[in-house]
Design a protein around this motif. Structure first.
Motif, short mmCIF file in Angstrom:
data_model
loop_
_atom_site.label_atom_id
_atom_site.label_comp_id
_atom_site.label_asym_id
_atom_site.label_seq_id
_atom_site.Cartn_x
_atom_site.Cartn_y
_atom_site.Cartn_z
N PRO A 95 33.49 41.31 48.81
CA PRO A 95 33.05 41.85 47.40
C PRO A 95 33.17 40.96 46.46
N ALA A 96 33.84 40.08 46.36
CA ALA A 96 34.45 39.12 45.47
C ALA A 96 32.98 37.86 45.58
N LEU A 97 32.32 37.75 46.69
CA LEU A 97 31.04 37.18 46.46
C LEU A 97 30.28 37.52 45.33
N ASP A 98 29.77 38.62 45.12
CA ASP A 98 29.07 39.07 44.25
C ASP A 98 29.67 38.96 42.86
N GLN A 99 31.00 39.31 42.75
CA GLN A 99 31.71 39.40 41.58
C GLN A 99 32.07 37.89 40.98
N GLY A 100 32.12 36.87 41.77
CA GLY A 100 32.11 35.60 41.51
C GLY A 100 31.12 34.80 40.96
N GLY A 101 29.91 35.41 41.69
CA GLY A 101 28.65 34.61 41.53
C GLY A 101 28.09 35.27 40.03
N LEU A 102 28.22 36.63 39.85
CA LEU A 102 28.14 36.98 38.60
C LEU A 102 28.74 36.57 37.26
N ALA A 103 30.09 36.29 37.69
CA ALA A 103 30.94 35.49 36.59
C ALA A 103 30.35 34.13 36.36
N ALA A 104 30.21 33.33 37.51
CA ALA A 104 29.61 31.87 37.29
C ALA A 104 28.22 31.84 36.80
N SER A 105 27.53 32.93 36.89
CA SER A 105 26.13 33.02 36.27
C SER A 105 26.08 33.15 34.80
N LEU A 106 27.17 34.14 34.31
CA LEU A 106 27.24 34.29 33.00
C LEU A 106 27.83 32.98 32.32
N ALA A 107 28.99 32.46 33.17
CA ALA A 107 29.35 31.12 32.40
C ALA A 107 28.48 30.18 32.39
N ILE A 129 39.88 40.71 35.20
CA ILE A 129 40.70 41.99 34.83
C ILE A 129 39.41 43.34 35.24
N ALA A 130 38.62 43.23 34.82
CA ALA A 130 37.46 44.06 35.27
C ALA A 130 37.51 44.29 36.67
N PHE A 131 37.29 43.41 37.50
CA PHE A 131 36.97 43.62 38.92
C PHE A 131 38.38 43.63 40.01
N LYS A 132 39.63 43.61 38.99
CA LYS A 132 40.95 43.78 39.77
C LYS A 132 40.82 45.05 40.72
N ASP A 133 40.64 46.12 39.98
CA ASP A 133 40.62 47.55 40.60
C ASP A 133 39.67 47.56 41.74
N GLU A 134 38.60 46.81 41.77
CA GLU A 134 37.61 47.08 43.03
C GLU A 134 38.16 46.36 44.16
N ASP A 180 39.17 34.21 41.87
CA ASP A 180 38.73 32.85 41.19
C ASP A 180 38.27 31.83 42.26
N TRP A 181 38.74 31.87 43.54
CA TRP A 181 38.07 31.35 44.49
C TRP A 181 36.43 31.46 44.55
N PHE A 182 36.10 32.52 44.46
CA PHE A 182 34.56 32.91 44.65
C PHE A 182 33.99 32.51 43.11
N VAL A 183 34.80 32.38 42.29
CA VAL A 183 34.05 31.95 41.05
C VAL A 183 33.92 30.52 41.18
#
Length: 170
Positions: A78-90, A112-117, A123-126
């Motif tokens: 799941p962190a693949l999409d989460q990290g990718g979204l964070a990186a694109s926003l960055a 923090i928002a994705f922690k419960d997911e 951070d690795w995926f970001v």
């Protein structure tokens, strides 16, 4: 299926392709490659993943979201999409001239928002996406040839890996 090890191999290959285009960052790229490989756990749960999640692939009609560009869907952490979204926003924040510390805070809020997911290794995926997607696109597609933007992407990736390493020490 995209496990963390295959993603790491992809990022390593992309770094090898962009290093000649960015010789001034060769040392930093080598350092990030080594850190990504060292911090790769390789055994994360897999879920259905979009594979290229960024704001342009989200449609909003005022009441609901729709995902588009589903050609890269696969089983992945799941962190693949989460990290990718964070990186694109960055990357977008860099284009808009945000300060690096504010971009770091944006990523922290997303963590923090994705922690419960159940997104281990966020951070690795970001970091992997900042380098393997955003910097790669900048170097190969001239989306942003700005040297300062490239340096900011590298710094942000190193900061995320620093956070991950500190979390492992605790």
């Amino acid at each position: 299926m995209l496990d963390q090890q295959s993603i790491c191999r992809t990022v390593r290959g992309r770094i090898e392709r962009i290093a000649p285009v960015m010789p001034e960052h060769a040392e930093g790229l080598a350092r990030i490659t080594a850190r990504l490989e060292r911090l790769c756990t390789g055994s994360l749960p897999l879920r259905l993943s979009h594979g290229d999640l960024h704001p342009a692939n989200l449609l909003w009609d005022g009441a609901s979201f729709a995902l588009i560009d589903l050609d890269t869907c696969a089983l992945a952490p799941p962190a693949l999409d989460q990290g990718g979204l964070a990186a694109s926003l960055a990357a977008k924040a860099i284009q808009l001239g945000w300060e690096t510390r504010h971009i770091g805070l944006l990523i922290d809020v997303l963590a923090i928002a994705f922690k419960d997911e159940g997104a281990p290794q966020f951070d690795w995926f970001v970091a992997a996406s900042l380098i393997g997607e955003r910097l790669y696109r900048s170097a190969t597609r001239l989306k942003s040839a700005d040297p300062a933007a490239r340096l900011t992407l590298l710094k942000l990736a190193e900061n995320r890996l620093d956070r991950l390493e500190h979390a492992h020490v605790r």
